[in-house]
Design an enzyme around this catalytic site. Sequence first.
Site, PDB file in Angstrom:
ATOM      1  N   GLN A  35       8.617 -19.535  16.685  1.00  0.00           N
ATOM      2  CA  GLN A  35       8.239 -20.749  15.973  1.00  0.00           C
ATOM      3  C   GLN A  35       9.232 -21.879  16.233  1.00  0.00           C
ATOM      4  O   GLN A  35      10.402 -21.641  16.560  1.00  0.00           O
ATOM      5  CB  GLN A  35       8.117 -20.484  14.471  1.00  0.00           C
ATOM      6  CG  GLN A  35       9.416 -20.124  13.784  1.00  0.00           C
ATOM      7  CD  GLN A  35       9.225 -19.808  12.301  1.00  0.00           C
ATOM      8  OE1 GLN A  35       8.114 -19.600  11.832  1.00  0.00           O
ATOM      9  NE2 GLN A  35      10.311 -19.762  11.569  1.00  0.00           N
ATOM     10  N   HIS A  62       9.750 -15.295  15.156  1.00  0.00           N
ATOM     11  CA  HIS A  62       9.049 -14.994  13.901  1.00  0.00           C
ATOM     12  C   HIS A  62       8.839 -13.489  13.804  1.00  0.00           C
ATOM     13  O   HIS A  62       9.158 -12.881  12.792  1.00  0.00           O
ATOM     14  CB  HIS A  62       7.712 -15.730  13.824  1.00  0.00           C
ATOM     15  CG  HIS A  62       7.008 -15.536  12.511  1.00  0.00           C
ATOM     16  ND1 HIS A  62       5.884 -16.225  12.156  1.00  0.00           N
ATOM     17  CD2 HIS A  62       7.270 -14.718  11.462  1.00  0.00           C
ATOM     18  CE1 HIS A  62       5.483 -15.854  10.946  1.00  0.00           C
ATOM     19  NE2 HIS A  62       6.317 -14.931  10.517  1.00  0.00           N
ATOM     20  N   PHE A 112      14.112 -11.240   5.329  1.00  0.00           N
ATOM     21  CA  PHE A 112      13.106 -11.547   6.348  1.00  0.00           C
ATOM     22  C   PHE A 112      13.007 -10.418   7.360  1.00  0.00           C
ATOM     23  O   PHE A 112      11.913  -9.933   7.686  1.00  0.00           O
ATOM     24  CB  PHE A 112      13.483 -12.871   7.011  1.00  0.00           C
ATOM     25  CG  PHE A 112      12.549 -13.347   8.084  1.00  0.00           C
ATOM     26  CD1 PHE A 112      11.201 -13.037   8.061  1.00  0.00           C
ATOM     27  CD2 PHE A 112      13.026 -14.135   9.123  1.00  0.00           C
ATOM     28  CE1 PHE A 112      10.336 -13.497   9.055  1.00  0.00           C
ATOM     29  CE2 PHE A 112      12.180 -14.606  10.114  1.00  0.00           C
ATOM     30  CZ  PHE A 112      10.829 -14.281  10.075  1.00  0.00           C
ATOM     31  N   HIS A 115      11.369  -7.369   5.915  1.00  0.00           N
ATOM     32  CA  HIS A 115       9.919  -7.519   5.843  1.00  0.00           C
ATOM     33  C   HIS A 115       9.274  -7.255   7.199  1.00  0.00           C
ATOM     34  O   HIS A 115       8.260  -6.531   7.290  1.00  0.00           O
ATOM     35  CB  HIS A 115       9.571  -8.942   5.371  1.00  0.00           C
ATOM     36  CG  HIS A 115       8.130  -9.302   5.568  1.00  0.00           C
ATOM     37  ND1 HIS A 115       7.125  -8.871   4.730  1.00  0.00           N
ATOM     38  CD2 HIS A 115       7.527 -10.048   6.538  1.00  0.00           C
ATOM     39  CE1 HIS A 115       5.959  -9.331   5.162  1.00  0.00           C
ATOM     40  NE2 HIS A 115       6.172 -10.043   6.251  1.00  0.00           N
ATOM     41  N   GLU A 116       9.841  -7.829   8.253  1.00  0.00           N
ATOM     42  CA  GLU A 116       9.279  -7.645   9.586  1.00  0.00           C
ATOM     43  C   GLU A 116       9.344  -6.186  10.020  1.00  0.00           C
ATOM     44  O   GLU A 116       8.417  -5.670  10.644  1.00  0.00           O
ATOM     45  CB  GLU A 116      10.007  -8.547  10.591  1.00  0.00           C
ATOM     46  CG  GLU A 116       9.750 -10.026  10.409  1.00  0.00           C
ATOM     47  CD  GLU A 116       8.293 -10.396  10.585  1.00  0.00           C
ATOM     48  OE1 GLU A 116       7.694  -9.989  11.601  1.00  0.00           O
ATOM     49  OE2 GLU A 116       7.751 -11.093   9.702  1.00  0.00           O
ATOM     50  N   LYS A 119       6.692  -4.110   7.693  1.00  0.00           N
ATOM     51  CA  LYS A 119       5.284  -4.417   7.952  1.00  0.00           C
ATOM     52  C   LYS A 119       4.885  -4.141   9.397  1.00  0.00           C
ATOM     53  O   LYS A 119       3.813  -3.572   9.651  1.00  0.00           O
ATOM     54  CB  LYS A 119       4.996  -5.881   7.616  1.00  0.00           C
ATOM     55  CG  LYS A 119       3.523  -6.244   7.785  1.00  0.00           C
ATOM     56  CD  LYS A 119       3.247  -7.667   7.326  1.00  0.00           C
ATOM     57  CE  LYS A 119       1.754  -8.012   7.478  1.00  0.00           C
ATOM     58  NZ  LYS A 119       1.460  -9.386   7.015  1.00  0.00           N
ATOM     59  N   HIS A 120       5.725  -4.510  10.347  1.00  0.00           N
ATOM     60  CA  HIS A 120       5.359  -4.420  11.762  1.00  0.00           C
ATOM     61  C   HIS A 120       6.165  -3.379  12.538  1.00  0.00           C
ATOM     62  O   HIS A 120       5.614  -2.636  13.346  1.00  0.00           O
ATOM     63  CB  HIS A 120       5.529  -5.781  12.428  1.00  0.00           C
ATOM     64  CG  HIS A 120       4.753  -6.878  11.774  1.00  0.00           C
ATOM     65  ND1 HIS A 120       3.382  -6.965  11.847  1.00  0.00           N
ATOM     66  CD2 HIS A 120       5.156  -7.936  11.007  1.00  0.00           C
ATOM     67  CE1 HIS A 120       2.966  -8.034  11.180  1.00  0.00           C
ATOM     68  NE2 HIS A 120       4.013  -8.636  10.662  1.00  0.00           N
TER      69      HIS A 120
END
Length: 234
Positions: A35, A62, A112, A115-116, A119-120
Site C-alpha cells: 500500500q 499490507h 498488525f 493479525h496478518e 488470519k493469513h
Amino acid sequence: MKPQKSLLIKVLITQCLLVLCVAQQDFDFFYFVQQWPASYCDTRRSCCYPTTGKPDEDFSIHGLWPNYENGKWPQNCDRESSLDESKISDLISTMEKNWPSLACPSSDGVRFWSHEWLKHGTCSALGERAYFQAALDFRKKSNLLENLKNAGITPRNGEHYTLESIKKAIEEGVGHSPYIECNVDTQGNHQIYQVYLCMDKTATDFIDCPVFPHGRGCGSKIEFPPFSSDHDEF
C-alpha cells in the site's frame, strides 16, 4: 461404550480434523499486497504514525494472502496459534520500516503482524519466520517505487496518471501485470492505494494472477500523492 469402539471414534475424529486442517491450508496462489502510505493517510479517516516514527515515502507491505482461483480464500486456519515474536526477532527492525501499521491508535506494529499471521499466515503452509521473510523479500524484489519512477511516475501534488501507465511501469519492472486498487482523498480524487501482485503457492516466484480481486476501481485519472508532512494524523 466399549473401549475399542471409543478408541476407533477418537481415531476417526482425529483423522477428520487432520483432513480439515489440510483442506484449510490448501490454496492456489498468494496475493502479495503493498500500500501507498500517503493514500492511506489522506482519506477522511486519516491515520496514526507508528510509535517507531513516520514511515518512509515508499510502498509498505499490507499482507501476503493465500487465495483460491475461484476468488475465495482460506483464513484463520489455526485459531490456537499466536504470534511468537522470538521467531522473528531479527526481522523486527526491518518489519518496522517496511511493514508498519498506520491504523489508529499508534502502535509498534505487533498487533498488525499478529493479525496478518493468524488470519493469513496460518493458512500459508509456511512457518512463522518463513512467512514474514517471504513478504519482506518480495517487497524488495518488486521494487515498486523505483519501477514507477523509471517510467516518470512520481509522487507529486496535482499530477495525474492513467491506470494503464501505472500497470505498464510495474509490469515492465516485475514481469507480471499487477492489480491496482484506488481509494479517494478528502476531495474525492482517485489515487493509487494498493498494488496486488501474485506469487506461486510456495512463495518462490511472482506469477501471472489467476484471478484479480474485486477491489475499489480507479477513475480515468489517478493521483500519486506525496507522503509529505502536511498529511493529517490523528
